[in-house]
Motif scaffolding. Structure first.
Motif, PDB file in Angstrom:
ATOM      1  N   ILE A   1      29.091   8.434  21.509  1.00 51.77           N
ATOM      2  CA  ILE A   1      30.512   8.743  21.665  1.00 51.77           C
ATOM      3  C   ILE A   1      30.698  10.219  22.010  1.00 51.77           C
ATOM      4  N   VAL A   2      29.986  11.079  21.287  1.00 49.13           N
ATOM      5  CA  VAL A   2      30.164  12.516  21.467  1.00 49.13           C
ATOM      6  C   VAL A   2      29.721  12.973  22.849  1.00 49.13           C
ATOM      7  N   TYR A  23      38.950   2.465  20.823  1.00 45.90           N
ATOM      8  CA  TYR A  23      39.000   3.611  21.731  1.00 45.90           C
ATOM      9  C   TYR A  23      38.702   4.876  20.928  1.00 45.90           C
ATOM     10  N   PHE A  24      37.809   5.726  21.462  1.00 46.39           N
ATOM     11  CA  PHE A  24      37.310   6.874  20.716  1.00 46.39           C
ATOM     12  C   PHE A  24      37.780   8.196  21.309  1.00 46.39           C
ATOM     13  N   ALA A  25      37.870   9.188  20.440  1.00 44.92           N
ATOM     14  CA  ALA A  25      38.138  10.567  20.860  1.00 44.92           C
ATOM     15  C   ALA A  25      37.290  11.479  19.988  1.00 44.92           C
ATOM     16  N   SER A  35      29.267   9.126  26.769  1.00 44.67           N
ATOM     17  CA  SER A  35      28.768   7.919  27.419  1.00 44.67           C
ATOM     18  C   SER A  35      29.506   6.673  26.954  1.00 44.67           C
ATOM     19  N   THR A  36      30.124   6.732  25.783  1.00 47.91           N
ATOM     20  CA  THR A  36      30.897   5.591  25.283  1.00 47.91           C
ATOM     21  C   THR A  36      32.221   6.098  24.733  1.00 47.91           C
ATOM     22  N   ARG A  37      33.333   5.634  25.302  1.00 48.42           N
ATOM     23  CA  ARG A  37      34.647   6.009  24.786  1.00 48.42           C
ATOM     24  C   ARG A  37      35.506   4.785  24.478  1.00 48.42           C
ATOM     25  N   GLU A  38      35.008   3.581  24.812  1.00 49.98           N
ATOM     26  CA  GLU A  38      35.688   2.358  24.389  1.00 49.98           C
ATOM     27  C   GLU A  38      34.658   1.247  24.296  1.00 49.98           C
ATOM     28  N   VAL A  39      34.851   0.350  23.327  1.00 55.10           N
ATOM     29  CA  VAL A  39      33.900  -0.748  23.130  1.00 55.10           C
ATOM     30  C   VAL A  39      34.659  -2.032  22.805  1.00 55.10           C
TER      31      VAL A  39
END
Length: 655
Positions: free
Chosen positions: A358-359, A376-378, A362-366
Motif C-alpha cells: 500500500i505504502v 480503498y487505501f490512503a 502498488s496497491t490502493r484498492e482491493v
C-alpha cells in the motif's frame, strides 16, 4: 499511594531519593538513589506542546514510569544552606529488590542487571504466571546470556513460560536472532514514555540481512476501560528462518528497572509466527475478542475460511472500535443475517496484503469477499511531535536538545487509512503475521456508517472539488438531514480536472462563486432525492432492460431531469447470496451513468452514509452550455445593470 499494593518499607522510600539536588529541567538521563547498591532512576523527557511558563512545562518528565505533575518545590536541609528539591509524581516508583533471602551474600543480589533477573527470577519475586525459566533455558542453550548483561541503558522483553509452546518446534524457532529481537539497545523504554505507536526502534536484530524494529503501544480493553500495553516486533527484511511481518505481544508485567535498563515480561515470543488467523482471534482477553464473538455467534461460515490453509488478509476491528459504533445500528445489522455476512466479509480479502504494498503505491484498492465491494487505501507520512523552545537557560536548552534528538532518531511509520462502504478507519497495528495470512487491526467497524452525505463529502479527499462547489449558497446543507434519503453520483476530483482541461471557461465560472444557480443546476442532475439506491439495487433495475450495444439501460429520475444508468453486460446476475463459484470468479461488471451522450463510469460504488449512498464517478454530466443563458454566455449581475442602464437611456432619448 492509595493505588499501590506493594511492600511499603524503608527500601521503597530510599528509592525515591537521590543525593544530589536537581530542578526537574536539570535532571540528567539517570541518577543514583539512596537505596543500598544505588540502583538508578531513569529520566525521560518528552515534548508536551505547552509553553514553558516557569521553565519546565514545555516537556513532560518521567521518572522511570511515573510522570512529574508538580516540580521544583525548593526546601533546605537542617543546616539552612543545602538546597533540596521536591518533585511530585503520579505513581509509586517500585524498586527491584530481593523477595527471598538468597544463600549467597545479599550484596550479590543488589541492583541486578537483566541477566541476573533472568537467571534468578525467584529471588526478585518473578514467580507463578511470571515465571521465565523456559526462556532462560533457551538463552543458555544458545549461549547468548551476555545479551542481557549489556552495559548502558537498554530495554529487554522476556517471554513468560506460557508464551512458549511446549512443543520443540516452537522453541527451535527461538534462535540467536530472535533473542536479539527481544532487545532494544541504548534506549530505556517505559510503557508511558513511548508517546506514539508510530515510533519504531531498531532492535539488536537489526543487521545487514535481518531488520527488526520494535514498537510499543497502549490500548483500552474490556468494559472497565482498562489500559493494556503491547510490544510489537516488525520484521521488515527477512531471511529463510524469519518471516516478514509483525508479532504482537501483551506486556503482562512491565517497567521492572534493572542496572542496565528496564525489563518487560510479555505473553508471546517476538518474531516467532506460530498462530493461524483464527487462533490469533481466539486468544482470551485479546484486542479482537469482540469481533471474534460476532463472527463465531452469527456467521461461523467465515471462521471456516479463516482457519483454512488458503492465505487471507483480515482487517479486524479492535474491541475499542465496537465502542465507537452506534449500538442500535449494529444490532440492526446483526438481526439481518445477509447484511451481517456482507459486513463481515467486507473485512476480508482473498490474499496476503501487507502495508508495504500500500505504502509503495502498488496497491490502493482491493476486492473484498463481500461481492462488488472494495477497500480503498490512503497513506499519510507522520511528522515528529512539535515542541516549544526551551526556557531561556543553558541547562534547559541542553535538555531540550537531548529530547529532540531522542525523538528524531527513532523511525516513524507511515499511517495507513482505508475506507469500506463509507466508513473510514485507520490501521493501528499493521502486518500481524500468521501461518495463513495477515491481520491488520483497525479502529472502526467497516460497513456501519456514522456520517451524513454532507459530512462524508466534506471529509473525503477524493470528493473535495464536488464538496467545494456544493457549498455555494449552502446548497449542500440539505444533505445534513438524517431523516431524508439521497443517492448521489459524485464526480471525483480528477473528473473536475478533466472539465478544467476541456472546457476551462465553464470550469472557471462554476468555481468562481458567482454562478451558484448553474452549479445547483449541474449538481441536481447528479442526485436522486427520497431513495438511497445501492449499486446492487441499481443493477437490478436494468435486469429486464433491452440490451443496446452491450449495455442494459434504465432511466433514473434525478432531482433535475433524467439520466441513464447503464450496466455493461458481462454475465447474468442472480441474488448475491446465490452466486455460484464460477459466477463469482467472472470479471466484475462495469456501470456507467449517461446524460446527453456524456458517459461517466462508477469507480467507487456504495459509499454508505446514514442518510444515503454516494457513488463516485469519473466524469461530470455537464456541457459548456450549462453555464450559459439562452445559448449565450451567462450574464453577471454587474452586466445586467449595464444592460438596464442602456435600455433606460435609450427610452429617455426617445422621450
Amino acid at each position: 499511594m492509595d493505588r499501590y499494593t506493594g511492600v511499603r518499607d524503608q527500601r521503597l522510600i530510599r528509592y525515591h531519593i537521590a543525593n544530589i539536588p536537581y530542578t526537574v529541567q536539570d535532571l540528567p538521563d539517570e541518577l543514583n538513589t539512596e537505596l543500598p547498591g544505588n540502583p538508578r532512576l531513569y529520566i525521560t523527557k518528552v515534548p508536551s506542546g505547552n509553553a514553558p511558563i516557569t521553565g519546565w512545562e514545555h516537556q513532560k518528565y518521567y521518572v522511570n514510569n511515573a510522570m512529574v505533575t508538580s516540580a521544583n518545590h525548593l526546601a533546605h536541609a537542617d543546616d539552612g544552606v543545602t538546597q533540596q528539591y521536591l518533585h511530585i509524581i503520579d505513581q509509586v516508583i517500585e524498586p527491584t529488590v530481593t523477595h527471598v533471602q538468597p544463600n549467597a551474600s545479599l550484596a550479590t543480589y543488589l541492583n541486578p542487571d537483566a541477566q541476573r533477573l533472568l537467571q534468578k527470577p525467584r529471588v526478585y519475586g518473578i514467580v507463578d504466571r511470571y515465571s521465565i525459566s523456559e526462556f532462560d533455558k533457551r538463552v543458555r542453550e544458545l549461549a547468548v546470556e551476555d545479551v542481557f548483561a549489556m552495559k548502558g541503558k537498554n530495554t529487554f522483553f522476556i517471554p513468560v513460560d506460557s508464551a512458549l509452546n511446549p512443543n520443540a518446534s516452537h522453541k527451535d524457532m527461538i534462535d540467536k536472532q530472535v533473542v536479539h529481537g527481544h532487545v532494544v539497545p541504548n534506549r530505556v523504554l517505559f510503557t508511558r514514555t513511548v508517546t506514539s505507536s508510530a515510533n519504531q526502534y531498531e532492535s539488536l536484530a537489526f543487521t545487514d540481512n535481518l531488520k527488526v524494529f520494535i514498537t510499543m503501544e497502549n490500548v483500552t480493553v474490556g468494559e472497565g476501560e482498562e489500559m493494556a500495553y503491547y510490544v510489537k516486533s516488525n520484521t521488515i527484511a527477512s531471511d529463510v528462518s524469519h518471516k516478514k511481518g509483525t508479532v504482537l505481544a501483551r506486556i503482562i508485567k512491565g517497567n521492572v528497572p534493572v542496572r542496565n535498563g528496564v525489563v518487560h515480561f510479555i505473553d508471546r515470543s517476538l518474531m516467532v509466527v506460530t498462530s493461524s488467523i483464527m487462533l490469533y482471534l481466539q486468544e482470551k482477553d485479546g484486542q479482537l475478542s469482540k469481533f471474534y464473538q460476532l463472527m463465531k455467534e452469527h456467521y461461523p461460515e467465515l471462521t471456516y475460511k479463516l482457519v483454512s490453509q488458503d492465505e487471507h488478509t483480515l482487517f479486524a476491528p479492535s474491541n475499542e472500535a465496537f465502542n465507537m459504533v452506534n449500538t442500535k445500528r449494529l444490532n440492526e445489522v446483526i438481526l439481518n443475517s445477509e447484511r451481517l455476512a456482507r459486513l463481515l466479509k467486507l473485512h476480508v480479502i482473498n490474499r496476503r496484503l501487507t502495508t508495504d504494498e500500500i505504502v509503495d503505491h502498488s496497491t490502493r484498492e482491493v476486492e473484498t469477499l463481500s461481492y462488488r465491494r472494495k477497500l480503498y487505501f490512503a497513506v499519510n507520512q507522520p511528522s515528529p511531535e512539535p515542541h516549544f523552545p526551551p526556557f531561556s537557560s543553558s541547562s534547559s536548552s541542553s535538555s531540550s536538545s537531548s529530547s529532540s534528538s531522542s525523538l528524531s532518531s527513532s523511525s516513524l511509520m507511515p499511517v495507513v487509512t482505508l475506507e469500506g462502504a463509507g466508513v473510514n478507519a485507520t490501521i493501528t497495528t499493521a502486518n500481524i503475521a500468521t501461518k495463513n495470512g495477515v491481520i491488520h487491526i483497525i479502529d472502526r467497524i467497516l460497513g456501519i456508517p456514522s456520517q451524513t452525505v454532507y459530512e462524508k463529502m466534506g471529509s473525503d479527499p477524493m470528493l473535495s472539488s464536488s464538496f467545494s462547489l456544493s457549498e455555494q449558497k449552502e446548497w449542500n446543507k440539505r444533505l445534513l438531514d438524517r431523516d431524508e434519503k439521497f443517492t448521489l453520483f459524485v464526480p471525483s476530483n480528477k473528473a473536475w480536472d478533466y472539465i478544467k482541461r476541456t472546457i476551462p471557461s465553464a470550469h472557471k465560472k462554476l468555481f468562481m462563486g458567482e454562478f451558484s444557480y448553474h452549479v445547483r443546476y449541474v449538481l441536481e442532475r447528479h442526485m436522486i432525492v427520497g431513495e438511497a439506491f445501492s449499486l446492487e439495487q441499481l443493477a437490478a433495475l436494468t435486469t429486464n432492460s433491452t440490451i443496446r450495444n452491450g449495455y442494459q439501460y434504465e432511466r433514473l429520475q434525478m432531482m433535475r431531469g433524467k439520466i441513464y444508468f447503464q450496466a455493461k453486460v458481462k454475465q447474468s446476475y442472480g441474488e448475491v447470496g446465490n452466486l455460484t463459484e464460477l459466477e463469482a470468479e467472472l470479471p466484475m461488471p462495469e456501470y456507467y451513468v449517461e446524460w446527453n451522450g456524456i458517459r461517466a463510469k462508477v469507480i467507487r460504488p456504495d459509499v454508505e452514509c446514514v442518510n444515503g449512498i454516494v457513488h463516485v464517478i469519473d466524469g461530470v454530466l455537464m456541457v459548456n452550455r450549462d453555464v450559459t443563458v439562452s445559448g449565450s454566455n451567462a450574464v453577471t449581475s454587474a452586466s445586467w445593470v449595464i444592460v438596464l442602464a442602456l435600455v433606460l437611456a435609450a427610452a429617455w432619448g426617445r422621450d
